[in-house]
Design a protein around this motif. Structure first.
Motif, PDB file in Angstrom:
ATOM      1  N   TYR A 158       0.842  -1.188   0.000  1.00 63.82           N
ATOM      2  CA  TYR A 158       0.000   0.000   0.000  1.00 63.82           C
ATOM      3  C   TYR A 158       0.884   1.247   0.000  1.00 63.82           C
ATOM      4  O   TYR A 158       2.017   1.245   0.483  1.00 63.82           O
ATOM      5  CB  TYR A 158      -0.960   0.002   1.186  1.00 63.82           C
ATOM      6  CG  TYR A 158      -0.306   0.138   2.544  1.00 63.82           C
ATOM      7  CD1 TYR A 158      -0.152   1.381   3.148  1.00 63.82           C
ATOM      8  CD2 TYR A 158       0.154  -0.980   3.233  1.00 63.82           C
ATOM      9  CE1 TYR A 158       0.447   1.509   4.394  1.00 63.82           C
ATOM     10  CE2 TYR A 158       0.752  -0.871   4.468  1.00 63.82           C
ATOM     11  CZ  TYR A 158       0.898   0.380   5.050  1.00 63.82           C
ATOM     12  OH  TYR A 158       1.514   0.488   6.286  1.00 63.82           O
ATOM     13  N   PRO A 161      -0.302   6.664  -5.067  1.00 69.47           N
ATOM     14  CA  PRO A 161      -0.289   6.243  -6.477  1.00 69.47           C
ATOM     15  C   PRO A 161       1.068   6.526  -7.133  1.00 69.47           C
ATOM     16  O   PRO A 161       1.728   7.519  -6.823  1.00 69.47           O
ATOM     17  CB  PRO A 161      -1.389   7.112  -7.119  1.00 69.47           C
ATOM     18  CG  PRO A 161      -2.281   7.503  -5.985  1.00 69.47           C
ATOM     19  CD  PRO A 161      -1.390   7.619  -4.785  1.00 69.47           C
ATOM     20  N   PRO A 189     -10.912  -2.489  -9.917  1.00 68.41           N
ATOM     21  CA  PRO A 189     -11.948  -1.624 -10.518  1.00 68.41           C
ATOM     22  C   PRO A 189     -12.438  -2.146 -11.868  1.00 68.41           C
ATOM     23  O   PRO A 189     -13.639  -2.101 -12.156  1.00 68.41           O
ATOM     24  CB  PRO A 189     -11.224  -0.281 -10.680  1.00 68.41           C
ATOM     25  CG  PRO A 189     -10.147  -0.306  -9.645  1.00 68.41           C
ATOM     26  CD  PRO A 189      -9.692  -1.727  -9.602  1.00 68.41           C
ATOM     27  N   ASP A 222      -4.958  -2.519  -7.029  1.00 69.62           N
ATOM     28  CA  ASP A 222      -5.754  -1.295  -6.868  1.00 69.62           C
ATOM     29  C   ASP A 222      -7.008  -1.539  -6.055  1.00 69.62           C
ATOM     30  O   ASP A 222      -8.083  -0.988  -6.345  1.00 69.62           O
ATOM     31  CB  ASP A 222      -6.102  -0.719  -8.240  1.00 69.62           C
ATOM     32  CG  ASP A 222      -6.183   0.805  -8.224  1.00 69.62           C
ATOM     33  OD1 ASP A 222      -5.833   1.405  -7.189  1.00 69.62           O
ATOM     34  OD2 ASP A 222      -6.593   1.386  -9.244  1.00 69.62           O
ATOM     35  N   SER A 225     -10.201   1.039  -4.948  1.00 71.03           N
ATOM     36  CA  SER A 225     -10.459   2.095  -5.932  1.00 71.03           C
ATOM     37  C   SER A 225     -11.671   1.787  -6.799  1.00 71.03           C
ATOM     38  O   SER A 225     -12.030   2.580  -7.668  1.00 71.03           O
ATOM     39  CB  SER A 225      -9.229   2.296  -6.830  1.00 71.03           C
ATOM     40  OG  SER A 225      -8.121   2.755  -6.066  1.00 71.03           O
ATOM     41  N   GLU A 226     -12.277   0.615  -6.592  1.00 70.87           N
ATOM     42  CA  GLU A 226     -13.484   0.267  -7.334  1.00 70.87           C
ATOM     43  C   GLU A 226     -14.687   0.995  -6.744  1.00 70.87           C
ATOM     44  O   GLU A 226     -14.592   1.614  -5.685  1.00 70.87           O
ATOM     45  CB  GLU A 226     -13.718  -1.249  -7.289  1.00 70.87           C
ATOM     46  CG  GLU A 226     -14.205  -1.803  -5.955  1.00 70.87           C
ATOM     47  CD  GLU A 226     -13.094  -2.068  -4.958  1.00 70.87           C
ATOM     48  OE1 GLU A 226     -13.374  -2.755  -3.950  1.00 70.87           O
ATOM     49  OE2 GLU A 226     -11.961  -1.598  -5.177  1.00 70.87           O
ATOM     50  N   SER A 255      -2.829  -1.415  -3.021  1.00 71.81           N
ATOM     51  CA  SER A 255      -3.867  -0.413  -2.790  1.00 71.81           C
ATOM     52  C   SER A 255      -3.223   0.949  -2.552  1.00 71.81           C
ATOM     53  O   SER A 255      -2.081   1.038  -2.081  1.00 71.81           O
ATOM     54  CB  SER A 255      -4.730  -0.802  -1.583  1.00 71.81           C
ATOM     55  OG  SER A 255      -5.723   0.186  -1.343  1.00 71.81           O
ATOM     56  N   ASN A 256      -3.963   1.997  -2.870  1.00 74.98           N
ATOM     57  CA  ASN A 256      -3.534   3.354  -2.534  1.00 74.98           C
ATOM     58  C   ASN A 256      -3.940   3.716  -1.112  1.00 74.98           C
ATOM     59  O   ASN A 256      -3.638   4.833  -0.663  1.00 74.98           O
ATOM     60  CB  ASN A 256      -4.157   4.364  -3.511  1.00 74.98           C
ATOM     61  CG  ASN A 256      -3.700   4.146  -4.945  1.00 74.98           C
ATOM     62  OD1 ASN A 256      -2.593   3.684  -5.184  1.00 74.98           O
ATOM     63  ND2 ASN A 256      -4.565   4.480  -5.893  1.00 74.98           N
ATOM     64  N   TYR A 257      -4.596   2.788  -0.429  1.00 78.34           N
ATOM     65  CA  TYR A 257      -5.116   3.061   0.910  1.00 78.34           C
ATOM     66  C   TYR A 257      -4.464   2.163   1.957  1.00 78.34           C
ATOM     67  O   TYR A 257      -4.106   1.017   1.672  1.00 78.34           O
ATOM     68  CB  TYR A 257      -6.637   2.845   0.928  1.00 78.34           C
ATOM     69  CG  TYR A 257      -7.376   3.696  -0.066  1.00 78.34           C
ATOM     70  CD1 TYR A 257      -7.678   5.026   0.200  1.00 78.34           C
ATOM     71  CD2 TYR A 257      -7.753   3.161  -1.306  1.00 78.34           C
ATOM     72  CE1 TYR A 257      -8.343   5.810  -0.723  1.00 78.34           C
ATOM     73  CE2 TYR A 257      -8.424   3.945  -2.241  1.00 78.34           C
ATOM     74  CZ  TYR A 257      -8.701   5.266  -1.949  1.00 78.34           C
ATOM     75  OH  TYR A 257      -9.354   6.036  -2.875  1.00 78.34           O
ATOM     76  N   LYS A 265     -13.523   2.357   4.298  1.00 77.60           N
ATOM     77  CA  LYS A 265     -14.117   2.420   2.960  1.00 77.60           C
ATOM     78  C   LYS A 265     -15.081   1.270   2.709  1.00 77.60           C
ATOM     79  O   LYS A 265     -16.079   1.437   1.990  1.00 77.60           O
ATOM     80  CB  LYS A 265     -13.021   2.404   1.883  1.00 77.60           C
ATOM     81  CG  LYS A 265     -12.252   3.709   1.739  1.00 77.60           C
ATOM     82  CD  LYS A 265     -11.245   3.657   0.614  1.00 77.60           C
ATOM     83  CE  LYS A 265     -11.895   3.589  -0.750  1.00 77.60           C
ATOM     84  NZ  LYS A 265     -12.638   4.817  -1.107  1.00 77.60           N
TER      85      LYS A 265
END
Length: 301
Positions: A158, A161, A189, A222, A225-226, A255-257, A265
């Motif tokens: 993680y 981006p 996504p 990712d 991000s969906e 993931s970006n999170y 989320k």
């Protein structure tokens, strides 16, 4: 196969051009070698002058090859090849040396059940990634990724981006595919969008979910991000991760999170328990590794 002879009238200009072509071919070392290899004579040459002329033209296009990107052949990376079968000259286009090298490097594509990556990235490998000039944080992620190859679990990369998470996991996925393991590299996504558009095709949805469940190694890229909903959490991600946890299937995530951010989320309906259950399976399958650093996409522009 019986030869069918067709007799046509040719004007003087055409006859002169044909004679010039035949004379040129008779002097070409490549045609001489071809006739010797195929055990054919001058009469065969005259009967097939047009095709043999195309063969020579194709060979000439490969002289001083500028590389695949600038290939001059009508079919990029493929040249005209000829051989004689039962007295008939047969023409086929075959990969050149450079194209064959690319195909060999991408042969493991057959071991992907799903591949959402760039076709060029099929050539990536962990050993091919240079650590020269890399940050300590990136080197640590690389080492952690390499270490999982001999372990049961995966890793959850993680970070912001553009830090190289997808690039690193793609190289690792290729290495598993080269070992003849069945691999799925899924951009979450894209998968969710495709799944949503296939609601009227239960067989297709069942097949796609099966790929995620049963692949020897699964990469979910990712994550988070969906378009997150109760449906994507409970009907797609949870059953996949639960099955893989129960059956010890190697699984990787990016993931970006952060894990804490994902926990928030994945409760769009306020169901924290459902989000916690999903998080528990993610943590059981992969250990979190933070990939810090500047965006590599910006540095390339």
């Amino acid at each position: 196969m019986k030869r069918i002879e067709i007799h046509t009238e040719m004007d003087e200009t055409t006859l002169a051009a044909r004679k010039e072509l035949v004379d040129r071919l008779k002097q070409d070392p490549r045609i001489i070698q071809f006739l010797q290899r195929e055990k054919q004579d001058g009469r065969f040459l005259e009967q097939n002058a047009g095709a043999l002329g195309r063969y020579v033209d194709s060979l000439d296009l490969c002289r001083n090859c500028p590389g695949l990107q600038l290939c001059r052949q009508p079919m990029k990376g493929r040249g005209l090849s000829m051989h004689v079968q039962d007295g008939i000259l047969e023409e086929t286009y075959v990969p050149c040396r450079l194209q064959q090298t690319v195909q060999d490097r991408r042969q493991h594509r057959e071991n992907y059940r799903i591949y959402h990556g760039d076709p060029k990235d099929l050539e990536l490998s962990m050993k091919g990634i240079s650590m020269a000039g890399e940050t300590p944080e990136y080197m640590n992620c690389y080492i952690e990724a390499m270490r999982t190859a001999a372990e049961d679990g995966g890793i959850f990369l993680y970070g912001q981006p553009g830090t190289g998470k997808t690039y690193l996991l793609t190289a690792l996925a290729n290495d598993f595919a080269r070992q003849d393991l069945k691999v799925s590299f899924v951009k979450v996504p894209l998968f969710v969008q495709d799944f949503r558009q296939s609601l009227d095709d239960p067989d297709y949805r069942h097949e796609m979910l099966g790929h995620l469940k049963f692949s020897d190694v699964l990469f979910l890229d990712d994550l988070g991000s969906e378009g997150i909903s109760k449906w994507t959490r409970d009907d797609i991600l949870f059953p996949v991760l639960d099955y893989r946890m129960q059956n010890g299937k190697k699984t990787y995530f990016s993931s970006n999170y952060t894990p804490a951010e994902l926990l928030e989320k994945y409760q769009p309906d306020g169901d924290r328990v459902a989000s916690l259950r999903l998080q528990e399976r993610l943590q059981s399958l992969a250990r979190p590794v933070k990939m810090a650093g500047p965006s590599r996409r910006k540095s390339r522009t």
